[in-house]
Write a protein that holds these residues in place. Structure first.
Motif, PDB file in Angstrom:
ATOM      1  N   ARG A 154       0.827  -1.221   0.000  1.00 30.32           N
ATOM      2  CA  ARG A 154       0.000   0.000   0.000  1.00 30.32           C
ATOM      3  C   ARG A 154       0.852   1.259   0.000  1.00 30.32           C
ATOM      4  O   ARG A 154       0.431   2.284  -0.519  1.00 30.32           O
ATOM      5  CB  ARG A 154      -0.952  -0.009   1.184  1.00 30.32           C
ATOM      6  N   ASP A 155       2.046   1.196   0.585  1.00 32.50           N
ATOM      7  CA  ASP A 155       2.948   2.349   0.512  1.00 32.50           C
ATOM      8  C   ASP A 155       3.326   2.639  -0.933  1.00 32.50           C
ATOM      9  O   ASP A 155       3.516   3.792  -1.315  1.00 32.50           O
ATOM     10  CB  ASP A 155       4.225   2.099   1.330  1.00 32.50           C
ATOM     11  N   ILE A 156       3.437   1.599  -1.744  1.00 29.63           N
ATOM     12  CA  ILE A 156       3.861   1.757  -3.133  1.00 29.63           C
ATOM     13  C   ILE A 156       2.675   1.913  -4.074  1.00 29.63           C
ATOM     14  O   ILE A 156       2.670   2.783  -4.941  1.00 29.63           O
ATOM     15  CB  ILE A 156       4.737   0.561  -3.548  1.00 29.63           C
ATOM     16  N   LEU A 157       1.642   1.081  -3.898  1.00 28.69           N
ATOM     17  CA  LEU A 157       0.501   1.071  -4.828  1.00 28.69           C
ATOM     18  C   LEU A 157      -0.694   1.885  -4.359  1.00 28.69           C
ATOM     19  O   LEU A 157      -1.629   2.094  -5.132  1.00 28.69           O
ATOM     20  CB  LEU A 157       0.027  -0.375  -5.052  1.00 28.69           C
ATOM     21  N   GLY A 158      -0.695   2.307  -3.116  1.00 27.55           N
ATOM     22  CA  GLY A 158      -1.858   2.996  -2.571  1.00 27.55           C
ATOM     23  C   GLY A 158      -3.009   2.007  -2.359  1.00 27.55           C
ATOM     24  O   GLY A 158      -2.783   0.823  -2.092  1.00 27.55           O
ATOM     25  N   ASP A 159      -4.236   2.477  -2.499  1.00 25.12           N
ATOM     26  CA  ASP A 159      -5.404   1.620  -2.289  1.00 25.12           C
ATOM     27  C   ASP A 159      -5.618   0.621  -3.410  1.00 25.12           C
ATOM     28  O   ASP A 159      -6.580  -0.146  -3.377  1.00 25.12           O
ATOM     29  CB  ASP A 159      -6.660   2.476  -2.105  1.00 25.12           C
ATOM     30  N   THR A 160      -4.738   0.617  -4.402  1.00 29.59           N
ATOM     31  CA  THR A 160      -4.820  -0.391  -5.460  1.00 29.59           C
ATOM     32  C   THR A 160      -4.547  -1.779  -4.881  1.00 29.59           C
ATOM     33  O   THR A 160      -5.116  -2.766  -5.328  1.00 29.59           O
ATOM     34  CB  THR A 160      -3.809  -0.080  -6.581  1.00 29.59           C
ATOM     35  N   ALA A 161      -3.706  -1.859  -3.864  1.00 30.26           N
ATOM     36  CA  ALA A 161      -3.407  -3.138  -3.214  1.00 30.26           C
ATOM     37  C   ALA A 161      -4.519  -3.445  -2.225  1.00 30.26           C
ATOM     38  O   ALA A 161      -4.631  -2.825  -1.181  1.00 30.26           O
ATOM     39  CB  ALA A 161      -2.064  -3.072  -2.507  1.00 30.26           C
ATOM     40  N   LEU A 162      -5.367  -4.409  -2.580  1.00 31.78           N
ATOM     41  CA  LEU A 162      -6.477  -4.780  -1.707  1.00 31.78           C
ATOM     42  C   LEU A 162      -6.049  -5.789  -0.648  1.00 31.78           C
ATOM     43  O   LEU A 162      -6.471  -5.713   0.496  1.00 31.78           O
ATOM     44  CB  LEU A 162      -7.628  -5.369  -2.529  1.00 31.78           C
ATOM     45  N   ASP A 163      -5.237  -6.747  -1.042  1.00 31.75           N
ATOM     46  CA  ASP A 163      -4.809  -7.784  -0.108  1.00 31.75           C
ATOM     47  C   ASP A 163      -3.561  -8.470  -0.649  1.00 31.75           C
ATOM     48  O   ASP A 163      -3.243  -8.357  -1.831  1.00 31.75           O
ATOM     49  CB  ASP A 163      -5.927  -8.812   0.093  1.00 31.75           C
ATOM     50  N   ILE A 164      -2.871  -9.176   0.217  1.00 31.20           N
ATOM     51  CA  ILE A 164      -1.687  -9.962  -0.143  1.00 31.20           C
ATOM     52  C   ILE A 164      -2.036 -11.427   0.052  1.00 31.20           C
ATOM     53  O   ILE A 164      -2.589 -11.809   1.080  1.00 31.20           O
ATOM     54  CB  ILE A 164      -0.490  -9.595   0.754  1.00 31.20           C
ATOM     55  N   LEU A 165      -1.704 -12.244  -0.922  1.00 33.46           N
ATOM     56  CA  LEU A 165      -1.931 -13.676  -0.808  1.00 33.46           C
ATOM     57  C   LEU A 165      -0.583 -14.385  -0.875  1.00 33.46           C
ATOM     58  O   LEU A 165       0.195 -14.140  -1.800  1.00 33.46           O
ATOM     59  CB  LEU A 165      -2.835 -14.171  -1.930  1.00 33.46           C
ATOM     60  N   LEU A 166      -0.334 -15.233   0.098  1.00 29.63           N
ATOM     61  CA  LEU A 166       0.867 -16.060   0.089  1.00 29.63           C
ATOM     62  C   LEU A 166       0.480 -17.355  -0.606  1.00 29.63           C
ATOM     63  O   LEU A 166      -0.177 -18.214  -0.030  1.00 29.63           O
ATOM     64  CB  LEU A 166       1.352 -16.314   1.512  1.00 29.63           C
ATOM     65  N   ILE A 167       0.862 -17.477  -1.858  1.00 29.87           N
ATOM     66  CA  ILE A 167       0.437 -18.608  -2.693  1.00 29.87           C
ATOM     67  C   ILE A 167       1.179 -19.889  -2.341  1.00 29.87           C
ATOM     68  O   ILE A 167       0.596 -20.969  -2.292  1.00 29.87           O
ATOM     69  CB  ILE A 167       0.639 -18.266  -4.191  1.00 29.87           C
ATOM     70  N   ASP A 168       2.467 -19.771  -2.070  1.00 31.75           N
ATOM     71  CA  ASP A 168       3.271 -20.953  -1.834  1.00 31.75           C
ATOM     72  C   ASP A 168       4.413 -20.607  -0.894  1.00 31.75           C
ATOM     73  O   ASP A 168       5.050 -19.556  -1.061  1.00 31.75           O
ATOM     74  CB  ASP A 168       3.828 -21.457  -3.167  1.00 31.75           C
ATOM     75  N   ILE A 169       4.636 -21.443   0.109  1.00 30.05           N
ATOM     76  CA  ILE A 169       5.753 -21.247   1.038  1.00 30.05           C
ATOM     77  C   ILE A 169       6.484 -22.576   1.143  1.00 30.05           C
ATOM     78  O   ILE A 169       5.888 -23.597   1.453  1.00 30.05           O
ATOM     79  CB  ILE A 169       5.272 -20.810   2.441  1.00 30.05           C
ATOM     80  N   LYS A 170       7.786 -22.525   0.882  1.00 32.04           N
ATOM     81  CA  LYS A 170       8.607 -23.730   0.986  1.00 32.04           C
ATOM     82  C   LYS A 170       9.843 -23.407   1.787  1.00 32.04           C
ATOM     83  O   LYS A 170      10.401 -22.308   1.672  1.00 32.04           O
ATOM     84  CB  LYS A 170       9.045 -24.202  -0.416  1.00 32.04           C
ATOM     85  N   ARG A 171      10.267 -24.369   2.598  1.00 28.88           N
ATOM     86  CA  ARG A 171      11.515 -24.209   3.346  1.00 28.88           C
ATOM     87  C   ARG A 171      12.415 -25.395   3.062  1.00 28.88           C
ATOM     88  O   ARG A 171      11.993 -26.540   3.115  1.00 28.88           O
ATOM     89  CB  ARG A 171      11.252 -24.111   4.845  1.00 28.88           C
ATOM     90  N   GLN A 172      13.665 -25.092   2.729  1.00 29.58           N
ATOM     91  CA  GLN A 172      14.670 -26.130   2.508  1.00 29.58           C
ATOM     92  C   GLN A 172      15.732 -25.967   3.559  1.00 29.58           C
ATOM     93  O   GLN A 172      16.460 -24.972   3.565  1.00 29.58           O
ATOM     94  CB  GLN A 172      15.265 -26.001   1.100  1.00 29.58           C
ATOM     95  N   ASP A 173      15.812 -26.923   4.481  1.00 28.99           N
ATOM     96  CA  ASP A 173      16.860 -26.877   5.499  1.00 28.99           C
ATOM     97  C   ASP A 173      18.206 -27.187   4.865  1.00 28.99           C
ATOM     98  O   ASP A 173      18.304 -28.023   3.979  1.00 28.99           O
ATOM     99  CB  ASP A 173      16.555 -27.860   6.624  1.00 28.99           C
ATOM    100  N   VAL A 174      19.219 -26.486   5.324  1.00 27.23           N
ATOM    101  CA  VAL A 174      20.568 -26.650   4.773  1.00 27.23           C
ATOM    102  C   VAL A 174      21.377 -27.563   5.657  1.00 27.23           C
ATOM    103  O   VAL A 174      21.303 -27.548   6.826  1.00 27.23           O
ATOM    104  CB  VAL A 174      21.273 -25.287   4.625  1.00 27.23           C
TER     105      VAL A 174
END
Length: 174
Positions: A154-174
């Motif tokens: 919203r700081d960058i897009l203003g009210d154009t950004a309605l919501d954020i969706l986290l589509i995919d989260i993966k973690r690879q342990d090293v």
């Protein structure tokens, strides 16, 4: 005899100091309102009744689109290193999509480099506060991440950004 008592006294003093610090720094208990789940977040995670804190501004709540919305998926996943001190522990790969009013997807892609840079910085900060350690899919940790990402969008897009969706989260342990 003195050499035998000194380690025991030091052990008791250290244990007492640790217990005292734990008691003092213990977070306040969350009052039970009787409603365990109030709503569901965009990814289906339950959201507690007290999901927002007093420090959170009101403008980080998702905005309902009046005429519909569409999604602007950011093409490449974000790759975030998770550190423990100076050691690399794991790598996170997160795919994000931004919900915008219908017809505004091009506004996201026009400034995608700036948007990706700011969102990546938020994800680095989230990793630095321990957001990707342990159970990183806990509702509280993901809520904090979504709020930070939405605030930045919203700081960058203003009210154009309605919501954020986290589509995919993966973690690879090293």
């Amino acid at each position: 005899m003195k050499k035998f008592l000194l380690p025991i006294v030091m052990l008791l003093a250290g244990t007492g100091a640790g217990v005292g610090a734990a008691i003092i720094l213990k977070p306040d208990p969350v009052p039970d309102t009787g409603d365990d789940i109030v709503a569901a977040a965009p990814c289906g995670d339950p959201v507690a009744a007290d999901a927002t804190t007093p420090d959170d501004p009101v403008d980080v709540a998702p905005i309902a689109a009046s005429e519909g919305s569409e999604f602007a998926p950011l093409e490449n996943p974000f790759v975030i290193p998770v550190m423990d001190g100076e050691d690399l522990v794991s790598m996170m790969a997160i795919t994000v999509s931004i919900e915008v009013p219908t017809g505004q997807v091009s506004a996201v892609y026009d400034i995608e480099p700036r948007l990706r840079d700011s969102l990546l910085q938020d994800m680095f900060q989230h990793a630095n506060i321990g957001g990707f350690t342990g159970n990183y899919t806990a509702t509280d940790k993901l809520r904090i991440l979504r709020q930070d990402l939405l605030r930045t969008a919203r700081d960058i897009l203003g009210d154009t950004a309605l919501d954020i969706l986290l589509i995919d989260i993966k973690r690879q342990d090293v």
